[in-house]
Design a protein around this motif. Structure first.
Motif, PDB file in Angstrom:
ATOM      1  N   LYS A  92       0.747  -1.557   0.147  1.00  0.00           N
ATOM      2  CA  LYS A  92       0.132   0.047   0.016  1.00  0.00           C
ATOM      3  C   LYS A  92       0.998   1.723  -0.049  1.00  0.00           C
ATOM      4  CE  LYS A  92      -3.697  -0.223   2.731  1.00  0.00           C
ATOM      5  NZ  LYS A  92      -5.186  -0.320   3.053  1.00  0.00           N
ATOM      6  N   ALA A  93       2.049   1.143   0.073  1.00  0.00           N
ATOM      7  CA  ALA A  93       2.676   2.113  -0.244  1.00  0.00           C
ATOM      8  C   ALA A  93       2.783   2.815  -1.726  1.00  0.00           C
ATOM      9  CB  ALA A  93       4.558   2.428  -0.025  1.00  0.00           C
ATOM     10  N   VAL A  94       3.596   4.172  -2.306  1.00  0.00           N
ATOM     11  CA  VAL A  94       3.005   4.081  -3.356  1.00  0.00           C
ATOM     12  C   VAL A  94       4.678   4.301  -4.883  1.00  0.00           C
ATOM     13  CG1 VAL A  94       2.649   6.306  -4.927  1.00  0.00           C
ATOM     14  CG2 VAL A  94       1.871   5.831  -2.622  1.00  0.00           C
ATOM     15  N   LEU A  95       4.569   3.835  -5.689  1.00  0.00           N
ATOM     16  CA  LEU A  95       5.902   3.325  -6.601  1.00  0.00           C
ATOM     17  C   LEU A  95       6.018   5.162  -7.021  1.00  0.00           C
ATOM     18  CD1 LEU A  95       7.915   1.836  -7.594  1.00  0.00           C
ATOM     19  CD2 LEU A  95       6.272   1.359  -9.710  1.00  0.00           C
ATOM     20  N   HIS A  96       6.826   5.956  -6.833  1.00  0.00           N
ATOM     21  CA  HIS A  96       7.558   6.864  -7.751  1.00  0.00           C
ATOM     22  C   HIS A  96       9.168   6.563  -8.404  1.00  0.00           C
ATOM     23  CE1 HIS A  96       9.071  10.953  -8.141  1.00  0.00           C
ATOM     24  NE2 HIS A  96       8.642  10.194  -8.999  1.00  0.00           N
TER      25      HIS A  96
END
Ligand code: AMP
Length: 537
Positions: free
Chosen positions: A88-92
Motif C-alpha cells: 500500500k505504498a506508492v511507487l514513484h
C-alpha cells in the motif's frame, strides 16, 4: 437491481500471486552493465518480492508513503514495481535523465521516503543531496557497472535491505482505488505535474495491453521493453507481462544497435517496445549486420513512428511496427494502430498510411476531437481538432488539482495534441498545439513535414520548428540528420516536400539545415523547445 457478482478488487498483488501459481518456471532475464546475464524464474521473483515487501515494512514504510526508484530496466526494478504497491505504498519511478532542478522538485513534491538507485546513477542524486533532505534512505542496487558509487548518506545495498525481510506471505486488503504509483509529466511548460495511478487503473490498463487488439502480450511471447521503466511505467509492459506470464528480458543499459540486437537474438525476443529513435538506430544496424531474429512486433510510440521506418522494417525484415499513442496522463496506452481485417487487400500505399496513423482507442478508452469552441470536428480524415480522452486509466486530475486548461467542464482530459479522425475511427496526430507553425495565417503540421522528410532513406532524423519571419509570420525550419556516410541535398528535400505541401508552406532552401544530432528530451523525443531556443540565439 444489484448484481450478484463478488466485489473483488482489481489490485496488483493478485497479478503477483497468479504469476507464482501459474507461471513459476517462466524466466526473467536481465543483461547487466558488465554484460553478465542473470536468469531467474517467476517463482524466484515472487519469493524475493515477498521478502522485499517485508523488508520495506520492517524499515518503516507505511501505507501512503512514496518510495522512489531511480533505475534502468532490470529484475530488481520489477521486484520494486510489485513490492511497493503491494504494501500500500506508492511507487514513484523517477526519470533518471531529468535536470537537477526538476529532480529536486519532484522528489520533494512526491515526498519520497526512500530512493532505490542504481549504483551508476548515484552521482545525479549526490549533486542535489542538500536539496532533498526528506529522503531517509538510499538503497543502492549493484548494476554491475564498473564505477564508484557516489557517496550518499544513509545507504544500504539492495541485497542487505532484502535480508531485513522474511518469507512470510502477508497481503493486506487493498481498496482498488488506492494509489499504486505516481509519475510526473515531463513538464515542457512550467513544473512537472503528478499523475497518480490506482491499483484498479493499472490492472485494467494491463488487461488492455494484453488484448490482441491492444499490444497482444500473451504467455507465448518473449518481451523486451526498451522503453525505460522510469517512463510511464515502461508503458505498463512489465505489469502486463507478469499478468500474462510472458518471458521478460530486461536490457539494462544495452539499448542501442549491436547491444540490443544481440540480446533480441540470444533471448529469442518476439515483442519489443520503444521510441522511434531507438528503432532508427537498430534499423541501420540490422541493414549492415545479419541476425536471426524471432521478433514479430515492435511497439513504437512516444513520438510519431515515421512511415518510412514502418515500411522499412516490414519489407526488409518482416517485422511489424505497431504504432501506439499515449501520455503520462493516460497510463499511457490510449490508441493502437492495428490494420483491420477488411484492409488486408488494400494497396501497400494505403496500408502503410494506416499503420503510420496513431490508431483507434483501445477498449475502455474513448476519444473525440474538438474545435476551439468545443464542437466535435467531422471525422473526415482532414479537419483538425484537439484530442480529448476519457476512460478508467485516464487521469481525472493532477496531484496539484484540476485545471481548466487540462479538463473540459464535463470531465474529458484535454491532451493538447492536434489530430484528425477518419471514418473508421483512426486518429492521426498532426501536431502538438504548441508546436504548430503558423504561416500567413494558416497552420502547417510539423509532424507531417517531418514524416515526409524522414521517408528519404538517406535521412535518419528530421525535426521541424517555426522561426519568426517578417513576411510569413512564422516559417518552417528543418533540422536534418543524415544516415552515416550520406550527405543531405537541401534541394532534393525541398523538391520532395513539394509533393505534399503548398508553395507557401515550404521552407527556404537555407532553412533546411544539416546537423549531426537533434537534441532530445529526457524521454527521447525531439526537444523542440531547445531547437526554437537555438534558432533565437
Ligand atoms: P509523455 O507524457 O511524455 O509520454 O508525452 C505524451 C505526448 O507524446 C503526447 O501528448 C503526444 O504529443 C506525444 N506522443 C505520444 N505518442 C505519440 C505517437 N505515437 N505519435 C506522436 N506523438 C506521440
Amino acid at each position: 437491481m444489484r448484481s450478484t457478482m463478488m466485489d473483488y478488487p482489481l489490485v496488483l498483488p493478485s497479478i503477483l500471486r497468479r504469476a507464482k501459481e501459474v507461471h513459476p518456471h517462466k524466466e526473467i532475464v536481465t543483461k547487466w552493465h558488465d554484460n553478465s546475464v542473470q536468469r531467474y524464474t517467476y517463482g524466484d521473483f515472487y519469493k524475493r518480492t515477498i521478502r522485499l515487501m517485508n523488508a520495506l515494512r520492517n524499515s518503516g514504510v507505511r501505507p501512503g508513503d512514496a518510495v522512489a526508484t531511480f533505475c534502468l530496466n532490470h529484475s530488481a526494478h520489477l521486484e520494486l514495481y510489485f513490492a511497493i504497491p503491494s504494501i500500500k505504498a506508492v511507487l514513484h519511478t523517477i526519470n533518471v535523465r531529468l535536470f537537477p532542478e526538476q529532480l529536486t522538485y519532484i522528489i520533494n513534491e512526491a515526498k519520497d521516503k526512500f530512493i532505490f538507485v542504481d549504483k551508476s546513477l548515484t552521482p545525479a542524486l549526490e549533486k542535489i543531496l542538500p536539496e532533498i533532505k526528506g529522503v531517509e534512505k538510499f538503497v543502492i542496487i549493484d548494476d554491475k557497472e564498473n564505477c564508484e558509487a557516489a557517496s550518499l548518506p544513509n545507504t544500504i545495498t539492495y541485497e542487505e535491505f532484502l535480508s531485513k525481510g522474511d518469507d512470510t506471505e502477508r497481503f493486506e486488503v487493498i481498496d482498488e482505488l488506492e494509489a499504486a504509483g505516481i509519475c510526473y509529466t515531463s513538464g515542457t511548460t512550467g513544473n512537472p505535474k503528478g499523475v497518480i495511478y490506482s491499483h484498479r487503473s493499472t490492472y485494467l490498463h494491463c488487461m488492455a495491453v494484453c488484448m490482441g487488439d491492444g499490444l497482444g502480450l500473451s504467455e507465448k511471447e518473449v518481451v523486451l521493453p526498451v522503453v525505460p521503466m522510469f517512463h510511464v511505467n515502461s508503458w505498463g509492459i512489465p505489469f502486463a507481462s507478469v499478468m500474462s506470464g510472458c518471458k521478460l528480458v530486461f536490457p539494462g543499459k544495452h539499448l542501442l544497435g549491436a547491444g540490443l540486437a544481440e540480446l533480441l537474438e540470444a533471448e529469442e525476443v518476439t515483442i519489443t517496445a520503444g521510441v522511434p529513435t531507438v528503432w532508427n538506430v537498430l534499423y541501420q544496424h540490422l541493414k549492415k549486420n545479419s541476425y536471426k531474429l524471432k521478433l514479430h512486433t515492435m511497439v513504437v510510440g512516444g513520438s510519431a513512428a515515421p512511415r518510412g521506418l514502418i515500411e522499412g522494417f516490414e519489407k526488409d525484415f518482416g517485422i511489424e511496427i505497431l504504432h501506439a499513442w499515449g501520455m503520462t496522463e493516460t497510463s499511457p496506452i490510449g490508441t493502437v494502430s492495428h490494420l483491420r481485417s477488411f484492409m488486408k487487400d488494400w494497396s501497400d500505399e494505403k496500408r502503410f498510411a494506416y499503420r503510420a496513423k496513431q490508431g483507434v482507442p483501445v477498449t475502455g478508452v474513448e476519444i473525440r476531437a474538438v474545435d476551439d469552441d468545443g464542437v466535435d470536428v467531422p471525422k473526415d480524415g482532414k479537419t483538425p481538432g484537439e484530442l480529448l480522452v476519457r476512460g478508467p486509466w485516464i487521469t481525472g486530475s493532477y496531484r496539484e488539482g484540476v485545471s481548466k486548461e487540462s479538463f473540459t467542464p464535463d470531465g474529458w482530459f484535454r491532451t493538447g495534441d492536434v489530430v484528425v479522425l477518419d471514418e473508421y475511427g483512426y486518429m492521426q496526430i498532426t501536431d502538438r498545439k504548441k508546436d504548430l507553425i503558423k504561416t500567413r495565417g494558416e497552420w502547417i503540421s510539423s509532424v507531417d513535414m517531418e514524416n515526409l522528410v524522414m521517408a528519404d532513406p538517406d535521412i535518419l532524423e528530421a525535426a521541424v520548428v517555426g522561426r519568426k519571419d517578417s513576411v510569413r509570420e512564422e516559417a518552417p525550419v528543418i533540422f536534418v540528420v543524415p544516415v552515416e556516410g550520406k550527405k543531405i541535398d537541401a534541394k532534393r528535400v525541398h523538391d520532395h516536400l513539394k509533393s505534399n505541401f503548398a508553395h507557401w508552406q515550404l521552407p527556404k532552401l537555407e532553412d533546411i539545415r544539416t546537423v549531426t544530432a537533434i537534441p532530445k528530451t529526457s524521454v527521447g523525443k525531439f526537444d523542440k523547445k531547445n531547437l526554437r531556443k537555438l534558432l533565437e540565439e
